[in-house]
Design an enzyme around this catalytic site. Structure first.
Site, PDB file in Angstrom:
ATOM      1  N   THR A 144      -0.488  29.177  24.131  1.00 18.69           N
ATOM      2  CA  THR A 144      -0.048  27.793  23.929  1.00 18.69           C
ATOM      3  C   THR A 144       1.180  27.496  24.779  1.00 18.69           C
ATOM      4  O   THR A 144       2.019  28.384  25.017  1.00 18.69           O
ATOM      5  CB  THR A 144       0.256  27.535  22.440  1.00 18.69           C
ATOM      6  OG1 THR A 144       0.709  26.204  22.295  1.00 18.69           O
ATOM      7  CG2 THR A 144       1.286  28.484  21.876  1.00 18.69           C
ATOM      8  N   TYR A 181       3.803  30.042  13.882  1.00 13.74           N
ATOM      9  CA  TYR A 181       2.520  30.041  14.609  1.00 13.74           C
ATOM     10  C   TYR A 181       2.755  30.273  16.102  1.00 13.74           C
ATOM     11  O   TYR A 181       2.129  31.158  16.707  1.00 13.74           O
ATOM     12  CB  TYR A 181       1.764  28.714  14.400  1.00 13.74           C
ATOM     13  CG  TYR A 181       0.866  28.403  15.570  1.00 13.74           C
ATOM     14  CD1 TYR A 181      -0.289  29.163  15.798  1.00 13.74           C
ATOM     15  CD2 TYR A 181       1.208  27.423  16.509  1.00 13.74           C
ATOM     16  CE1 TYR A 181      -1.083  28.922  16.914  1.00 13.74           C
ATOM     17  CE2 TYR A 181       0.410  27.181  17.622  1.00 13.74           C
ATOM     18  CZ  TYR A 181      -0.726  27.940  17.815  1.00 13.74           C
ATOM     19  OH  TYR A 181      -1.507  27.725  18.928  1.00 13.74           O
ATOM     20  N   HIS A 182       3.629  29.456  16.717  1.00 12.65           N
ATOM     21  CA  HIS A 182       3.844  29.607  18.159  1.00 12.65           C
ATOM     22  C   HIS A 182       4.372  31.008  18.476  1.00 12.65           C
ATOM     23  O   HIS A 182       4.029  31.593  19.507  1.00 12.65           O
ATOM     24  CB  HIS A 182       4.814  28.524  18.667  1.00 12.65           C
ATOM     25  CG  HIS A 182       4.225  27.130  18.699  1.00 12.65           C
ATOM     26  ND1 HIS A 182       4.428  26.207  17.699  1.00 12.65           N
ATOM     27  CD2 HIS A 182       3.426  26.515  19.604  1.00 12.65           C
ATOM     28  CE1 HIS A 182       3.796  25.076  18.000  1.00 12.65           C
ATOM     29  NE2 HIS A 182       3.175  25.229  19.149  1.00 12.65           N
ATOM     30  N   LYS A 185       1.710  33.643  19.000  1.00 13.08           N
ATOM     31  CA  LYS A 185       1.104  33.630  20.342  1.00 13.08           C
ATOM     32  C   LYS A 185       1.961  34.424  21.333  1.00 13.08           C
ATOM     33  O   LYS A 185       1.437  35.048  22.259  1.00 13.08           O
ATOM     34  CB  LYS A 185       0.955  32.193  20.838  1.00 13.08           C
ATOM     35  CG  LYS A 185       0.013  31.333  20.015  1.00 13.08           C
ATOM     36  CD  LYS A 185      -1.432  31.683  20.313  1.00 13.08           C
ATOM     37  CE  LYS A 185      -2.387  30.699  19.708  1.00 13.08           C
ATOM     38  NZ  LYS A 185      -3.783  31.042  19.935  1.00 13.08           N
TER      39      LYS A 185
END
Ligand code: NAD
Ligand code: USQ
Length: 384
Positions: A144, A181-182, A185
């Protein structure tokens, strides 16, 4: 090529599977239906009705004559991952299968732990399976743009040439992500880069911006082939939400000043970028990174475009920002890698937004307007 699409029942995985199949690849789909479970947990559903996976697959076979084998199971189950790779023997694995909503990961401790465990361990199981079974398999992994955050310097495609105290090196671009969440990644990216270096795997990390749109040429063939369209404040993404809010006559919910800038990409370009990455594999031992976005816009600019195109009155409401994010910042992203492979981007246009309004109009009775306003606060640690 034989391509296994992980997360192939999701918003992007399903249209990608169809696009790759349409372009002549032998495609299989893997999913554990976790995404359908989050809908039940949150009491929401996709704006556009979606069929179950077996109905979708049967509909695609009717239209294309091609059968997509399905593997129903969890990437956290390492035996299942190994067995699937052994049986399908892919040339490439496209990995979408993660919990992907930043607000979901910020609900409380349990959701943060779930997100990072699901995403990081699922990917680690996959890296081990590829490492032990067939190191020629090309891993195409969805990362992302939010991994980078909003640094006060130009964002390169994954790597940075650095000069420090008179010495030079090529390092992974520094990351400053804005949610658990980020962050998951970022952890995946580091694990992938390490396995390329240590085991000679080949991987492409696609740092994708915010996706908008709901229709691709294949999903448009039949309502049973539709992909999901999320509107709620947890899973709905900004442009899709603004289009839906405009049609409902609800205010467009701009968080804070709206001057925060994000990279955007049309869903038709997402599926094409995956095809280009699959058909042009990374070298053995290479950790290749592309910034998968086609243009940058501030949240306020997105609201203004939607408002200008909607043929009725639109109210824009500035809410107190529930997130911790810079609202005034520099943003300049390099994103030439996929264009060099042949991507011809669909930029955000009036026509595009206009084509989204009728889809929403047809399904607006399915919206629960109470789910439109943000409930998850970044400053709260929740009730875990
Ligand atoms: P989605 O939630 O609709 O799809 C993900 C799919 O993966 C779901 O069907 C889910 O059931 C499945 N899944 C999750 N965990 C799994 C597990 N442990 N085992 C097996 N299946 C599992 O999400 P999406 O919007 O299609 O996003 C796909 C990927 O693209 C994600 O990795 C996301 O981070 C990335 N991405 C999405 C966007 C966007 O705007 N939607 C933007 C940038 C990057
Ligand atoms: N925003 C609003 N109003 C809304 C919704 C969002 O102002 O009603 C703002 C947010 O504050 C944020 C921006 O819009 O500044 C983007 O929010 P988003 O919810 O559209 O996107 P984000 O949370 O970043 O996550 C989405 C996907 C995720 C993907 C990411 C790409 O859910 O899977 O990784 O986009 S990126 O943003 O480039 O990291």
């Amino acid at each position: 090529m034989r391509v296994l699409v992980l997360g192939g029942d999701g918003y992007l995985g399903w249209p990608t599977a169809l696009h790759l199949s349409d372009r002549g690849h032998d495609v299989a789909v893997l999913d554990n239906f976790a995404r359908r479970g989050y809908d039940d947990e949150l009491g929401v559903c996709s704006l556009v009705p979606i069929e179950d996976l077996s109905t979708r697959v049967a509909a695609w076979e009717e239209h294309s004559g091609k059968r997509l084998p399905t593997y129903v199971g969890d990437l956290l189950d390492a035996d299942f991952v190994y067995a699937t790779l052994r049986e399908f023997a892919p040339d490439a694995v496209v990995h979408f299968a993660e919990q992907r909503a930043a607000p979901y990961s910020m609900i409380d401790r349990a959701h943060a732990v779930y997100t990072q465990h699901n995403n990081v361990i699922g990917t680690l199981n996959l890296l081990y399976a590829i490492g032990e079974l067939d190191r020629d398999i090309h891993l195409v992994k969805l990362g992302t743009m939010g991994e980078y955050g909003t640094p006060n310097v130009d964002i390169e495609e994954g790597w940075l040439e650095l000069e420090h105290n008179g010495r030079r090196d090529r390092v992974l671009f520094p990351k400053r992500p804005g949610s658990f969440y980020h962050l998951s990644k970022v952890h995946d990216s580091h694990n992938m880069e390490f396995t390329c270096r240590a085991w000679g795997l080949r991987a492409t990390d696609l740092n994708q911006g915010v996706v908008y749109g709901q229709t691709t040429p294949q999903t448009a063939l039949d309502p049973r082939l539709a992909t999901r369209f999320d509107y709620d404040s947890v899973f709905g993404t900004v442009l899709n939400r603004f289009v839906i809010q405009a049609v409902l006559g609800e205010p467009l919910t701009v968080y804070g000043t709206g001057n925060q800038i994000r990279g955007l990409i049309d869903i038709r370009d997402t599926v094409e970028c995956i095809r280009l990455a699959v058909e042009n594999p990374a070298e053995r031992g290479e950790f290749r990174v592309f910034n998968q976005m086609t243009e940058s816009k501030s949240v306020r600019q997105i609201a203004d475009v939607v408002s200008a195109q909607f043929p009725g009155p639109v109210q824009i409401e500035h809410l107190t920002n529930p997130r911790i994010e810079l609202q005034e910042h520099y943003y300049n992203v390099k994103h030439t890698g996929l264009v060099e492979l042949g991507l011809d981007p669909h930029l955000l246009s009036d026509v595009l937004i206009e084509s989204m309004f009728p889809i929403v109009e047809q399904n607006k009775h399915r919206v629960d307007t109470e789910k439109l306003y943000p409930t998850v606060q970044w400053t709260s640690s929740g009730n875990s």
